[in-house]
Design a protein around this motif. Structure first.
Motif, PDB file in Angstrom:
ATOM      1  N   TYR A 114       5.041  23.720  -2.932  1.00 43.78           N
ATOM      2  CA  TYR A 114       4.020  22.841  -3.478  1.00 43.78           C
ATOM      3  C   TYR A 114       3.797  21.653  -2.540  1.00 43.78           C
ATOM      4  O   TYR A 114       2.659  21.246  -2.289  1.00 43.78           O
ATOM      5  CB  TYR A 114       4.441  22.376  -4.870  1.00 43.78           C
ATOM      6  N   ARG A 141       0.309  20.701  -0.634  1.00 46.99           N
ATOM      7  CA  ARG A 141      -0.325  19.389  -0.764  1.00 46.99           C
ATOM      8  C   ARG A 141      -0.649  18.799   0.610  1.00 46.99           C
ATOM      9  O   ARG A 141      -1.706  18.206   0.814  1.00 46.99           O
ATOM     10  CB  ARG A 141       0.568  18.435  -1.541  1.00 46.99           C
ATOM     11  N   ARG A 172       3.135  15.740 -12.374  1.00 46.96           N
ATOM     12  CA  ARG A 172       2.395  16.496 -13.391  1.00 46.96           C
ATOM     13  C   ARG A 172       2.752  17.973 -13.365  1.00 46.96           C
ATOM     14  O   ARG A 172       2.658  18.669 -14.369  1.00 46.96           O
ATOM     15  CB  ARG A 172       0.893  16.359 -13.159  1.00 46.96           C
ATOM     16  N   LYS A 189       2.153   2.040  -3.381  1.00 49.49           N
ATOM     17  CA  LYS A 189       1.080   2.589  -4.214  1.00 49.49           C
ATOM     18  C   LYS A 189       0.875   4.059  -3.909  1.00 49.49           C
ATOM     19  O   LYS A 189       0.724   4.903  -4.787  1.00 49.49           O
ATOM     20  CB  LYS A 189      -0.235   1.848  -3.921  1.00 49.49           C
ATOM     21  N   LEU A 190       0.854   4.378  -2.609  1.00 49.57           N
ATOM     22  CA  LEU A 190       0.648   5.765  -2.184  1.00 49.57           C
ATOM     23  C   LEU A 190       1.772   6.648  -2.717  1.00 49.57           C
ATOM     24  O   LEU A 190       1.547   7.745  -3.229  1.00 49.57           O
ATOM     25  CB  LEU A 190       0.615   5.816  -0.658  1.00 49.57           C
ATOM     26  N   MET A 220      -8.685  10.721   1.446  1.00 47.79           N
ATOM     27  CA  MET A 220      -7.366  10.141   1.686  1.00 47.79           C
ATOM     28  C   MET A 220      -7.295   9.327   2.971  1.00 47.79           C
ATOM     29  O   MET A 220      -6.702   8.247   3.004  1.00 47.79           O
ATOM     30  CB  MET A 220      -6.312  11.249   1.707  1.00 47.79           C
ATOM     31  N   ARG A 269       3.130  10.651  -9.030  1.00 45.01           N
ATOM     32  CA  ARG A 269       2.341  10.877 -10.232  1.00 45.01           C
ATOM     33  C   ARG A 269       1.700  12.258 -10.193  1.00 45.01           C
ATOM     34  O   ARG A 269       1.753  13.009 -11.154  1.00 45.01           O
ATOM     35  CB  ARG A 269       1.255   9.807 -10.308  1.00 45.01           C
ATOM     36  N   GLN A 270       1.076  12.587  -9.056  1.00 42.71           N
ATOM     37  CA  GLN A 270       0.398  13.872  -8.938  1.00 42.71           C
ATOM     38  C   GLN A 270       1.379  15.028  -8.951  1.00 42.71           C
ATOM     39  O   GLN A 270       1.156  16.017  -9.644  1.00 42.71           O
ATOM     40  CB  GLN A 270      -0.425  13.916  -7.630  1.00 42.71           C
ATOM     41  N   LYS A 306       3.643   6.043  -5.278  1.00 41.87           N
ATOM     42  CA  LYS A 306       3.491   6.137  -6.731  1.00 41.87           C
ATOM     43  C   LYS A 306       2.506   7.244  -7.073  1.00 41.87           C
ATOM     44  O   LYS A 306       2.753   8.061  -7.949  1.00 41.87           O
ATOM     45  CB  LYS A 306       2.990   4.797  -7.270  1.00 41.87           C
ATOM     46  N   TRP A 307       1.354   7.267  -6.369  1.00 42.13           N
ATOM     47  CA  TRP A 307       0.345   8.292  -6.631  1.00 42.13           C
ATOM     48  C   TRP A 307       0.880   9.677  -6.316  1.00 42.13           C
ATOM     49  O   TRP A 307       0.601  10.637  -7.041  1.00 42.13           O
ATOM     50  CB  TRP A 307      -0.927   8.014  -5.818  1.00 42.13           C
ATOM     51  N   MET A 338       0.839  -1.221   0.000  1.00 38.90           N
ATOM     52  CA  MET A 338       0.000   0.000   0.000  1.00 38.90           C
ATOM     53  C   MET A 338       0.859   1.249   0.000  1.00 38.90           C
ATOM     54  O   MET A 338       0.527   2.230  -0.625  1.00 38.90           O
ATOM     55  CB  MET A 338      -0.893   0.017   1.237  1.00 38.90           C
TER      56      MET A 338
END
Lengths: 232, 267, 121
Positions: B73, B77, B15, B4-5, B89, B11-12, B7-8, B1
């Motif tokens: 930034y 977040r 961008r 995955k977190l 979340m 990813r965010q 990675k997200w 998990m």
């Protein structure tokens, strides 16, 4: 045996009591309505079950365990506000749910969104509030969760949307899932409820099955609610 | 998990960060290209040189801005995490530690990347590429080598300080979030108050330290050691500070985690 | 099929009544397969457990059957359907008589009124 159990739960926000000695249980295979005026503690109860809050005293048990990452795997929580990140696209939201929830049916979610006219590439920020809320609902109801916590899913929607939401909830029902819906507008929702729990000032005022209440008091749940909360 | 977190989170943030970093590298590429053209073409026009230098300056500037932007930034977040986004979340089957960790790692990675690239770009102006067989370079390396633990300690200290600066902001966000409706104002107040408190405490600590160094027997002993063995003493100090900063980072991490679990109340 | 469910009476009874009426009047034809419980519940806007309870009672009264592969189907038994139709019509008739008496008509007047309405068509 209750899947969601509140054991003498008390919750204080600073000095203000939001819940006091709340004990009740929600069964699997039943749709329970958490009914009460604004500020009565319904949202607090759902947030406790969702693991977003810790009780000041007492225990919340989901399948016998305290709320945590393990219970969150099988809990689907729909908050009373839009919580999807503004810069997400619809496809991002679907991908997030698919990534973190093993019980998520992405194909079903995409299909539901399409039938609402939501394109995969649409940004959350560019959707109307109603569409944002419906998107959240689609994502939540595409989960095969054991516990559904829906906080005011019918808040401020037009009758057609309300029917759509209710029928989505009914179709999402399974025998091994526990569904809890909180609302202060009872008339719309009472026909889909198995059980009702009235919350008044952070305590349980009534807890019974909807049909039993209708049979014994000869009134709709809405009518009984107005009686119980008449002094407010 | 957690992966995955993470990675997200990448990813965010990617961008936003990747286009800016990419832009900086394009500018830098333009500067290199201009320089190459000047070397290839015999009578290269003057403006090419000017353009090359401007592109180069812009690219380094962009990278520096990137590092600062990555910091802010990252803080924004985390601030958003304690708002409406938190409903989504914190419902994920992920622990609070993992949330903090993922955002911390992503934010620091972008900062380090930007700072690192700005050093590389800035340092490359220093001239033609030096060959490792260069006798001057070898002599320089030989002279610097004994100080390697010191430089490493210095580098470690800078790295940990970076982490502390991010965690400090996260902690302030978590403190501000205790005031639900006036979350933003509370966070700003916390920032100002903590800044002033740290200033006062640092001055007091420094004064106490100077006093102790000058007048206590231990202080005299340490001064003697320092004078006899400057390099070793300095290295020990730097690593000591790095370790202290790491302890502060850990304390901030656990304090933030406590606030967003036991005392979480999303606005 | 049109559903009209009020919240001030037990929902299960209303579902039962309206399902009986649907079968009796042929809205669901003999032998026709009924939609699943969830689908029916969604159409009626009611809880699936309550719909299940009404369907179970309907089955106990012999108006629907559960087959292992085909789900719930309306009975083929024409007599059972006719009996249900008669029972419902009789209930309406009693209601009419009670209303007429409440308005002050005597039984002869009530019968004559009914005949006149039938004459009109």
């Amino acid at each position: 045996m209750s899947f969601l159990q509140f054991d003498n739960v008390t919750k204080y926000y600073g000095n203000r009591p939001a819940l006091q000695n709340v004990t009740c249980g929600m069964e699997p295979g039943r749709i329970t309505g958490l009914l009460g005026p604004n500020g009565s503690g319904k949202t607090t109860m759902l947030k406790l079950a969702a693991g977003l809050l810790q009780p000041t005293a007492g225990r919340v048990l989901i399948g016998g365990a305290a709320p945590g990452p393990e219970t969150k795997k099988l809990t689907a929580y729909l908050p009373d506000r839009v919580s999807l990140p503004r810069n997400f696209r619809a496809s991002d939201a679907v991908a997030l749910f698919a990534d973190f929830y093993a019980d998520f049916d992405a194909a079903k979610a995409v299909e539901m969104l399409r039938s609402l006219g939501v394109e995969a590439s649409q940004r959350i920020a560019s959707m109307s509030k109603g569409t944002q809320e419906k998107t959240q609902l689609c994502l939540t109801m595409s989960r095969g969760a054991k516990l559904f916590l829906l906080d005011e899913p019918l808040g401020g929607v037009d009758p057609a949307t309300r029917d759509y939401i209710l029928s989505t909830i009914i179709r999402g029902y399974t025998e091994d899932a526990t569904l809890v819906i909180s609302t202060h507008i009872i008339g719309d929702v009472e026909r889909i409820l198995d059980d009702v729990v009235f919350i008044q000032n952070g305590t349980v005022a009534v807890a019974d099955s909807a049909e039993h209440l209708r049979e014994t008091r000869g009134k709709s749940v809405d009518g009984i609610f107005r009686e119980v909360f008449a002094c407010l | 998990m957690f992966v995955k977190l993470l990675k997200w989170e990448f990813r965010q943030t990617g961008r936003v960060m990747l286009p800016v970093l990419g832009g900086a590298l394009i500018l830098y590429g333009g500067a290199l290209g201009a320089q190459a053209l000047i070397q290839l073409i015999a009578g290269a026009p003057a403006w090419l040189d000017v353009a090359g230098r401007m592109l180069y300056a812009l690219s380094v500037l962009t990278l520096i801005v990137c590092s600062v932007a990555a910091f802010f930034y990252g803080v924004v977040r985390f601030y958003r995490l304690l708002g409406d986004e938190g409903y989504l979340m914190f419902s994920l089957p992920v622990t609070a530690s993992q949330h903090i960790g993922a955002k911390l790692i992503a934010s620091c990675t972008w900062m380090i990347l930007s700072i690192g690239l700005s050093f590389v770009a800035g340092g490359a102006e220093a001239g033609p590429i030096v060959s490792t067989n260069d006798p001057e370079l070898q002599e320089l390396l030989a002279r610097l080598w004994p100080g390697a633990p010191l430089y490493a300690g210095f580098f470690a200290f800078l790295l940990v300080s970076l982490v502390v600066s991010v965690l400090w902001m996260y902690f302030l966000c978590a403190v501000g979030a205790q005031w639900g409706q006036s979350r933003f104002a509370a966070t700003v107040v916390a920032y100002i108050v903590s800044g002033v408190a740290v200033q006062i405490l640092s001055v007091a600590a420094l004064a106490a330290f100077a006093f102790a160094a000058a007048y206590s027997p231990l202080g005299q002993q340490m001064a003697g050691y320092f004078l006899a063995n400057p390099l070793a003493a300095l290295t020990a100090w730097v690593w000591g500070f790095a370790a202290l900063s790491a302890a502060v980072a850990a304390a901030l991490f656990f304090a933030t985690r406590y606030l967003i679990t036991k005392r979480l109340n999303l606005a | 099929m049109e559903w009209s469910i009020r919240a001030d009476r037990p929902v299960y009874l209303q579902l039962l009544e309206q399902l009986e009426a649907a079968v009796a009047s042929g809205v669901y034809a003999p032998g026709e397969r009924l939609p699943g419980v969830r689908e029916l519940a969604a159409q009626a806007g009611v809880n699936p457990n309550t719909m299940q309870r009404a369907l179970a009672e309907l089955e106990a009264r012999g108006l629907v059957r559960t087959q292992r592969t085909a789900g719930r189907t309306v009975t083929d038994d024409a007599q059972a359907i006719a009996a249900a139709r008669r029972a419902l019509a009789e209930r309406h008739a009693r209601d009419y008589l009670a209303s007429a008496r409440a308005l002050g008509l005597d039984d002869n007047e009530a019968a004559a009124l009914l005949a006149a309405v039938i004459q009109e068509g």
